[in-house]
Design a protein around this motif. Sequence first.
Motif, PDB file in Angstrom:
ATOM      1  N   SER A 113      23.724  36.772 -65.234  1.00 35.01           N
ATOM      2  CA  SER A 113      24.725  36.066 -66.030  1.00 35.01           C
ATOM      3  C   SER A 113      25.135  34.784 -65.328  1.00 35.01           C
ATOM      4  O   SER A 113      24.985  34.636 -64.119  1.00 35.01           O
ATOM      5  CB  SER A 113      25.944  36.961 -66.258  1.00 35.01           C
ATOM      6  N   PHE A 114      25.665  33.871 -66.113  1.00 36.96           N
ATOM      7  CA  PHE A 114      26.291  32.691 -65.539  1.00 36.96           C
ATOM      8  C   PHE A 114      27.623  33.136 -64.945  1.00 36.96           C
ATOM      9  O   PHE A 114      28.327  33.956 -65.533  1.00 36.96           O
ATOM     10  CB  PHE A 114      26.516  31.623 -66.605  1.00 36.96           C
ATOM     11  N   ASP A 115      27.961  32.599 -63.777  1.00 39.07           N
ATOM     12  CA  ASP A 115      29.237  32.955 -63.165  1.00 39.07           C
ATOM     13  C   ASP A 115      30.403  32.374 -63.953  1.00 39.07           C
ATOM     14  O   ASP A 115      31.432  33.024 -64.093  1.00 39.07           O
ATOM     15  CB  ASP A 115      29.274  32.479 -61.711  1.00 39.07           C
ATOM     16  N   GLU A 116      30.215  31.162 -64.442  1.00 35.23           N
ATOM     17  CA  GLU A 116      31.234  30.549 -65.282  1.00 35.23           C
ATOM     18  C   GLU A 116      30.576  29.597 -66.259  1.00 35.23           C
ATOM     19  O   GLU A 116      29.546  29.007 -65.967  1.00 35.23           O
ATOM     20  CB  GLU A 116      32.268  29.798 -64.434  1.00 35.23           C
ATOM     21  N   ILE A 117      31.208  29.475 -67.424  1.00 27.62           N
ATOM     22  CA  ILE A 117      30.717  28.587 -68.471  1.00 27.62           C
ATOM     23  C   ILE A 117      31.838  27.627 -68.825  1.00 27.62           C
ATOM     24  O   ILE A 117      32.974  28.038 -69.041  1.00 27.62           O
ATOM     25  CB  ILE A 117      30.282  29.392 -69.711  1.00 27.62           C
ATOM     26  N   PHE A 118      31.502  26.355 -68.860  1.00 28.99           N
ATOM     27  CA  PHE A 118      32.459  25.314 -69.189  1.00 28.99           C
ATOM     28  C   PHE A 118      31.981  24.647 -70.470  1.00 28.99           C
ATOM     29  O   PHE A 118      30.796  24.576 -70.737  1.00 28.99           O
ATOM     30  CB  PHE A 118      32.495  24.247 -68.090  1.00 28.99           C
ATOM     31  N   GLY A 119      32.935  24.117 -71.230  1.00 29.13           N
ATOM     32  CA  GLY A 119      32.498  23.388 -72.408  1.00 29.13           C
ATOM     33  C   GLY A 119      33.626  22.756 -73.165  1.00 29.13           C
ATOM     34  O   GLY A 119      34.744  23.258 -73.178  1.00 29.13           O
ATOM     35  N   ASN A 120      33.300  21.639 -73.761  1.00 31.55           N
ATOM     36  CA  ASN A 120      34.234  20.926 -74.621  1.00 31.55           C
ATOM     37  C   ASN A 120      35.606  20.760 -73.980  1.00 31.55           C
ATOM     38  O   ASN A 120      36.630  21.023 -74.567  1.00 31.55           O
ATOM     39  CB  ASN A 120      34.347  21.622 -75.968  1.00 31.55           C
ATOM     40  N   GLU A 121      35.585  20.357 -72.714  1.00 33.72           N
ATOM     41  CA  GLU A 121      36.775  20.043 -71.931  1.00 33.72           C
ATOM     42  C   GLU A 121      37.675  21.239 -71.637  1.00 33.72           C
ATOM     43  O   GLU A 121      38.832  21.089 -71.299  1.00 33.72           O
ATOM     44  CB  GLU A 121      37.597  18.951 -72.619  1.00 33.72           C
ATOM     45  N   VAL A 134      30.880  15.798 -66.447  1.00 38.56           N
ATOM     46  CA  VAL A 134      29.970  16.694 -65.734  1.00 38.56           C
ATOM     47  C   VAL A 134      30.292  16.675 -64.248  1.00 38.56           C
ATOM     48  O   VAL A 134      30.290  17.713 -63.588  1.00 38.56           O
ATOM     49  CB  VAL A 134      28.494  16.323 -66.003  1.00 38.56           C
ATOM     50  N   GLN A 135      30.619  15.519 -63.703  1.00 40.03           N
ATOM     51  CA  GLN A 135      30.984  15.443 -62.292  1.00 40.03           C
ATOM     52  C   GLN A 135      32.276  16.220 -62.009  1.00 40.03           C
ATOM     53  O   GLN A 135      32.396  16.861 -60.965  1.00 40.03           O
ATOM     54  CB  GLN A 135      31.112  13.990 -61.849  1.00 40.03           C
ATOM     55  N   GLU A 136      33.228  16.202 -62.942  1.00 41.79           N
ATOM     56  CA  GLU A 136      34.442  17.019 -62.784  1.00 41.79           C
ATOM     57  C   GLU A 136      34.082  18.501 -62.756  1.00 41.79           C
ATOM     58  O   GLU A 136      34.619  19.267 -61.948  1.00 41.79           O
ATOM     59  CB  GLU A 136      35.421  16.757 -63.933  1.00 41.79           C
ATOM     60  N   PHE A 137      33.202  18.918 -63.647  1.00 43.28           N
ATOM     61  CA  PHE A 137      32.741  20.304 -63.690  1.00 43.28           C
ATOM     62  C   PHE A 137      32.058  20.676 -62.375  1.00 43.28           C
ATOM     63  O   PHE A 137      32.328  21.731 -61.803  1.00 43.28           O
ATOM     64  CB  PHE A 137      31.816  20.468 -64.907  1.00 43.28           C
ATOM     65  N   ILE A 138      31.204  19.795 -61.854  1.00 36.59           N
ATOM     66  CA  ILE A 138      30.516  20.045 -60.583  1.00 36.59           C
ATOM     67  C   ILE A 138      31.541  20.157 -59.456  1.00 36.59           C
ATOM     68  O   ILE A 138      31.452  21.049 -58.606  1.00 36.59           O
ATOM     69  CB  ILE A 138      29.505  18.927 -60.261  1.00 36.59           C
ATOM     70  N   HIS A 139      32.517  19.261 -59.444  1.00 31.83           N
ATOM     71  CA  HIS A 139      33.549  19.276 -58.400  1.00 31.83           C
ATOM     72  C   HIS A 139      34.275  20.630 -58.385  1.00 31.83           C
ATOM     73  O   HIS A 139      34.558  21.183 -57.332  1.00 31.83           O
ATOM     74  CB  HIS A 139      34.531  18.127 -58.618  1.00 31.83           C
ATOM     75  N   TYR A 140      34.553  21.175 -59.554  1.00 32.40           N
ATOM     76  CA  TYR A 140      35.203  22.482 -59.650  1.00 32.40           C
ATOM     77  C   TYR A 140      34.257  23.597 -59.177  1.00 32.40           C
ATOM     78  O   TYR A 140      34.663  24.492 -58.440  1.00 32.40           O
ATOM     79  CB  TYR A 140      35.642  22.749 -61.096  1.00 32.40           C
TER      80      TYR A 140
END
Length: 147
Positions: free
Chosen positions: A132-140, A35-41
């Motif tokens: 809308s969500f600007d970007e969606i991340f999931g499952n690496e 999650v911290q990697e996702f936040i950093h991005y």
Amino acid sequence: MKKRLSLIILILLLTGCDPHFSFSEISIANANDRVQEFIHYAEVKNGNYLYLDGKKGIYVFINGVFVNQGNDAVYFSDFNVNAQQDTLNVFINQEYDSDYSNTTLKYQVLYKINTVEKYDAINLFINGKPVSFDEIFGNEQLIVYEM
């Protein structure tokens, strides 16, 4: 008096704990490494971001830390979630302030939603309006979903 008490109990029952999900605001520092990697991005620009961890955990990151000169700062004052069948609805209140240095306001928030079941759709509403969500991340992997 009985009517008022009955109304309060009814409201508590209708808005009380849903056994299918719970949510809370969490500190970015207390989030797991992925999650911290996702936040950093995601934290390099303002926006609405969704992270699905694959374990029925959902993270919503809302970022408004960057302010254009002459505009008010955006901050977030409320967060709520409800479910309707196979759809999860996320509600956020966004407000504005001209005092950029007010450290009590939340310019960046991270919420974790723990779910018992998976949802076919996740809708985001800001100030009651669907966005809308600007970007969606999931499952690496990064899933870009833009409207």
